[in-house]
Design a protein around this motif. Structure first.
Motif, PDB file in Angstrom:
ATOM      1  N   ALA A  81       2.186  14.006  -9.453  1.00  0.00           N
ATOM      2  CA  ALA A  81       2.858  15.276  -9.152  1.00  0.00           C
ATOM      3  C   ALA A  81       2.832  16.232 -10.337  1.00  0.00           C
ATOM      4  CB  ALA A  81       4.290  15.014  -8.705  1.00  0.00           C
ATOM      5  N   SER A  82       3.000  15.717 -11.540  1.00  0.00           N
ATOM      6  CA  SER A  82       3.049  16.577 -12.721  1.00  0.00           C
ATOM      7  C   SER A  82       1.682  17.143 -13.105  1.00  0.00           C
ATOM      8  CB  SER A  82       3.620  15.799 -13.903  1.00  0.00           C
ATOM      9  OG  SER A  82       2.780  14.689 -14.209  1.00  0.00           O
ATOM     10  N   THR A  83       0.599  16.604 -12.539  1.00  0.00           N
ATOM     11  CA  THR A  83      -0.739  17.085 -12.895  1.00  0.00           C
ATOM     12  C   THR A  83      -1.117  18.360 -12.154  1.00  0.00           C
ATOM     13  OG1 THR A  83      -1.889  15.824 -11.161  1.00  0.00           O
ATOM     14  CG2 THR A  83      -1.503  14.698 -13.287  1.00  0.00           C
ATOM     15  N   GLY A  84      -0.441  18.625 -11.028  1.00  0.00           N
ATOM     16  CA  GLY A  84      -0.762  19.800 -10.229  1.00  0.00           C
ATOM     17  C   GLY A  84      -1.939  19.598  -9.291  1.00  0.00           C
ATOM     18  N   VAL A  85      -2.539  18.410  -9.305  1.00  0.00           N
ATOM     19  CA  VAL A  85      -3.667  18.115  -8.418  1.00  0.00           C
ATOM     20  C   VAL A  85      -3.116  17.728  -7.046  1.00  0.00           C
ATOM     21  CG1 VAL A  85      -5.614  16.570  -7.987  1.00  0.00           C
ATOM     22  CG2 VAL A  85      -5.153  17.368 -10.310  1.00  0.00           C
ATOM     23  N   PRO A  86      -3.588  18.369  -5.979  1.00  0.00           N
ATOM     24  CA  PRO A  86      -3.120  18.001  -4.636  1.00  0.00           C
ATOM     25  C   PRO A  86      -3.455  16.539  -4.313  1.00  0.00           C
ATOM     26  CG  PRO A  86      -4.381  20.049  -4.577  1.00  0.00           C
ATOM     27  CD  PRO A  86      -4.541  19.472  -5.945  1.00  0.00           C
ATOM     28  N   VAL A  87      -2.499  15.863  -3.688  1.00  0.00           N
ATOM     29  CA  VAL A  87      -2.671  14.466  -3.296  1.00  0.00           C
ATOM     30  C   VAL A  87      -2.528  14.375  -1.788  1.00  0.00           C
ATOM     31  CG1 VAL A  87      -1.789  12.115  -3.529  1.00  0.00           C
ATOM     32  CG2 VAL A  87      -1.722  13.667  -5.500  1.00  0.00           C
ATOM     33  N   SER A  88      -3.496  13.733  -1.127  1.00  0.00           N
ATOM     34  CA  SER A  88      -3.421  13.528   0.317  1.00  0.00           C
ATOM     35  C   SER A  88      -3.530  12.038   0.597  1.00  0.00           C
ATOM     36  CB  SER A  88      -4.530  14.297   1.042  1.00  0.00           C
ATOM     37  OG  SER A  88      -5.797  13.846   0.618  1.00  0.00           O
ATOM     38  N   ARG A  89      -3.232  11.664   1.822  1.00  0.00           N
ATOM     39  CA  ARG A  89      -3.296  10.251   2.204  1.00  0.00           C
ATOM     40  C   ARG A  89      -4.043  10.135   3.524  1.00  0.00           C
ATOM     41  NH1 ARG A  89       1.246   5.685   2.808  1.00  0.00           N
ATOM     42  NH2 ARG A  89      -0.229   3.965   2.628  1.00  0.00           N
ATOM     43  N   VAL A  90      -4.865   9.091   3.652  1.00  0.00           N
ATOM     44  CA  VAL A  90      -5.589   8.900   4.910  1.00  0.00           C
ATOM     45  C   VAL A  90      -4.591   8.680   6.030  1.00  0.00           C
ATOM     46  CG1 VAL A  90      -7.694   8.005   3.853  1.00  0.00           C
ATOM     47  CG2 VAL A  90      -5.894   6.422   4.508  1.00  0.00           C
ATOM     48  N   GLY A  91      -4.984   9.085   7.231  1.00  0.00           N
ATOM     49  CA  GLY A  91      -4.105   8.932   8.383  1.00  0.00           C
ATOM     50  C   GLY A  91      -3.935   7.476   8.777  1.00  0.00           C
ATOM     51  N   HIS A  92      -2.774   7.163   9.295  1.00  0.00           N
ATOM     52  CA  HIS A  92      -2.483   5.825   9.810  1.00  0.00           C
ATOM     53  C   HIS A  92      -1.919   5.975  11.214  1.00  0.00           C
ATOM     54  CE1 HIS A  92      -2.151   5.053   5.392  1.00  0.00           C
ATOM     55  NE2 HIS A  92      -2.912   4.049   5.750  1.00  0.00           N
ATOM     56  N   GLY A  93      -2.120   4.984  12.005  1.00  0.00           N
ATOM     57  CA  GLY A  93      -1.537   5.029  13.338  1.00  0.00           C
ATOM     58  C   GLY A  93      -2.409   4.383  14.377  1.00  0.00           C
ATOM     59  N   VAL A  94      -2.440   4.988  15.545  1.00  0.00           N
ATOM     60  CA  VAL A  94      -3.140   4.408  16.689  1.00  0.00           C
ATOM     61  C   VAL A  94      -4.647   4.479  16.444  1.00  0.00           C
ATOM     62  CG1 VAL A  94      -3.527   4.564  19.179  1.00  0.00           C
ATOM     63  CG2 VAL A  94      -1.284   5.129  18.225  1.00  0.00           C
ATOM     64  N   PRO A  95      -5.340   3.326  16.456  1.00  0.00           N
ATOM     65  CA  PRO A  95      -6.790   3.338  16.247  1.00  0.00           C
ATOM     66  C   PRO A  95      -7.513   3.830  17.498  1.00  0.00           C
ATOM     67  CG  PRO A  95      -6.040   1.108  16.686  1.00  0.00           C
ATOM     68  CD  PRO A  95      -4.809   1.974  16.619  1.00  0.00           C
ATOM     69  N   MET A  96      -8.719   4.319  17.316  1.00  0.00           N
ATOM     70  CA  MET A  96      -9.538   4.774  18.431  1.00  0.00           C
ATOM     71  C   MET A  96      -9.759   3.604  19.382  1.00  0.00           C
ATOM     72  SD  MET A  96     -10.645   7.540  19.297  1.00  0.00           S
ATOM     73  CE  MET A  96     -11.887   8.753  19.318  1.00  0.00           C
TER      74      MET A  96
ATOM     75  N   GLY B 230       0.816  -1.205   0.000  1.00  0.00           N
ATOM     76  CA  GLY B 230       0.000   0.000   0.000  1.00  0.00           C
ATOM     77  C   GLY B 230       0.853   1.260   0.000  1.00  0.00           C
ATOM     78  N   ALA B 231       1.914   1.258   0.812  1.00  0.00           N
ATOM     79  CA  ALA B 231       2.822   2.411   0.868  1.00  0.00           C
ATOM     80  C   ALA B 231       3.561   2.588  -0.455  1.00  0.00           C
ATOM     81  CB  ALA B 231       3.807   2.239   2.013  1.00  0.00           C
ATOM     82  N   THR B 232       3.990   1.484  -1.051  1.00  0.00           N
ATOM     83  CA  THR B 232       4.689   1.542  -2.343  1.00  0.00           C
ATOM     84  C   THR B 232       3.772   2.106  -3.421  1.00  0.00           C
ATOM     85  OG1 THR B 232       6.035  -0.363  -1.732  1.00  0.00           O
ATOM     86  CG2 THR B 232       5.900   0.156  -4.075  1.00  0.00           C
ATOM     87  N   THR B 233       2.540   1.633  -3.443  1.00  0.00           N
ATOM     88  CA  THR B 233       1.569   2.102  -4.432  1.00  0.00           C
ATOM     89  C   THR B 233       1.250   3.572  -4.218  1.00  0.00           C
ATOM     90  OG1 THR B 233       0.623  -0.127  -4.499  1.00  0.00           O
ATOM     91  CG2 THR B 233      -0.692   1.648  -5.463  1.00  0.00           C
ATOM     92  N   ALA B 234       1.073   3.982  -2.968  1.00  0.00           N
ATOM     93  CA  ALA B 234       0.781   5.384  -2.659  1.00  0.00           C
ATOM     94  C   ALA B 234       1.928   6.281  -3.110  1.00  0.00           C
ATOM     95  CB  ALA B 234       0.532   5.562  -1.163  1.00  0.00           C
ATOM     96  N   HIS B 235       3.167   5.856  -2.844  1.00  0.00           N
ATOM     97  CA  HIS B 235       4.337   6.638  -3.257  1.00  0.00           C
ATOM     98  C   HIS B 235       4.405   6.742  -4.785  1.00  0.00           C
ATOM     99  CE1 HIS B 235       8.310   8.370  -3.021  1.00  0.00           C
ATOM    100  NE2 HIS B 235       8.741   7.460  -3.880  1.00  0.00           N
ATOM    101  N   TRP B 236       4.177   5.618  -5.476  1.00  0.00           N
ATOM    102  CA  TRP B 236       4.217   5.618  -6.937  1.00  0.00           C
ATOM    103  C   TRP B 236       3.143   6.538  -7.512  1.00  0.00           C
ATOM    104  CZ3 TRP B 236       0.774   4.182 -10.777  1.00  0.00           C
ATOM    105  CH2 TRP B 236       1.314   4.121 -12.064  1.00  0.00           C
ATOM    106  N   LEU B 237       1.921   6.461  -6.943  1.00  0.00           N
ATOM    107  CA  LEU B 237       0.842   7.319  -7.425  1.00  0.00           C
ATOM    108  C   LEU B 237       1.128   8.791  -7.158  1.00  0.00           C
ATOM    109  CD1 LEU B 237      -2.372   5.330  -6.460  1.00  0.00           C
ATOM    110  CD2 LEU B 237      -1.752   6.120  -8.742  1.00  0.00           C
ATOM    111  N   GLN B 238       1.692   9.073  -5.987  1.00  0.00           N
ATOM    112  CA  GLN B 238       2.022  10.458  -5.649  1.00  0.00           C
ATOM    113  C   GLN B 238       3.016  11.024  -6.660  1.00  0.00           C
ATOM    114  OE1 GLN B 238       3.324  10.814  -1.611  1.00  0.00           O
ATOM    115  NE2 GLN B 238       3.229  13.041  -1.618  1.00  0.00           N
ATOM    116  N   GLU B 239       4.029  10.240  -7.025  1.00  0.00           N
ATOM    117  CA  GLU B 239       5.005  10.690  -8.028  1.00  0.00           C
ATOM    118  C   GLU B 239       4.355  10.860  -9.395  1.00  0.00           C
ATOM    119  OE1 GLU B 239       8.324   8.024  -8.048  1.00  0.00           O
ATOM    120  OE2 GLU B 239       9.336   9.101  -6.420  1.00  0.00           O
ATOM    121  N   ARG B 240       3.489   9.911  -9.749  1.00  0.00           N
ATOM    122  CA  ARG B 240       2.825   9.960 -11.053  1.00  0.00           C
ATOM    123  C   ARG B 240       1.899  11.159 -11.165  1.00  0.00           C
ATOM    124  NH1 ARG B 240       0.224   5.949 -14.707  1.00  0.00           N
ATOM    125  NH2 ARG B 240      -0.164   7.268 -16.512  1.00  0.00           N
TER     126      ARG B 240
END
Length: 198
Positions: free
Chosen positions: A161-176, A149-159
């Motif tokens: 980047a040239s479009t100028g569309v902001p890219v965000s990622r859902v938060g990860h970490g300690v669950p409620m 998932g992290a690899t895919t997110a990084h690849w998509l973010q790079e891909r």
């Protein structure tokens, strides 16, 4: 105890479903067989109908009886907010939560060298088409907190980047409701890295 061939085949098919092992499949088969008129036959008819009417949305990759799907054609949806997910199950989970009012892009997997999945195997073209047509204000990457998932997110973010569309990622970490002492190291590291000022 050996059952008839039809019963064993039914149990075998049920056992192939996710979350059902041989014992659970045997219990499910027994429940269906005890009430064939009210459980088994309606299920069989509905499964047959679903098999002939459900299709993959050509825009987002969701499963629906319409193409484009009801989410993509919903006028109340924000077409400028695209949430990228790995599979339809993830899309359904976000819909159950009711927190995303935009549209989706189902990738159909994540990049994985071990599984032999590369960029060409993912459903990226419709997302790029939406961006090229204009109107996309943000792409949200809602991919699992796994290496793939992290690899895919990084690849998509790079891909993207040239479009100028902001890219965000859902938060990860300690669950409620999660206690720190029972979380794995990766989850704790992600939570600490993604911390924010209050």
């Amino acid at each position: 105890m050996k059952s008839s061939n039809e019963i064993e085949q039914l149990i075998g098919l049920l056992a192939r479903l996710p979350g059902l092992g041989p014992r659970s499949a045997r219990r499910a088969a027994l429940s269906l067989l005890r009430q064939p008129e009210s459980r088994m036959l309606p299920l069989a008819h509905l499964m047959e109908r679903a098999a002939s009417t459900v299709r993959t949305c050509s825009l987002c990759g969701n499963l629906d009886t319409a193409d484009p799907c009801h989410i993509c054609t919903d006028p109340m949806r924000d077409q400028g907010l695209v949430c990228v997910v790995e599979n339809v199950g993830d899309l359904w989970a976000l819909e159950r939560a009711g927190v995303h009012r935009g549209v989706y892009q189902v990738l159909g997997g994540t990049l994985s060298a071990l599984a032999g999945l590369g960029p060409d195997d993912l459903n990226i073209a419709p997302l790029m088409g939406r961006i090229e047509n204009g109107g996309v204000r943000e792409v949200i990457l809602a991919l699992g907190a796994t290496v793939e998932g992290a690899t895919t997110a990084h690849w998509l973010q790079e891909r993207l980047a040239s479009t100028g569309v902001p890219v965000s990622r859902v938060g990860h970490g300690v669950p409620m409701g999660g206690a720190l002492d029972v979380l794995d190291d990766g989850t704790l590291a992600a939570a600490l890295t993604a911390r924010r000022v209050l």
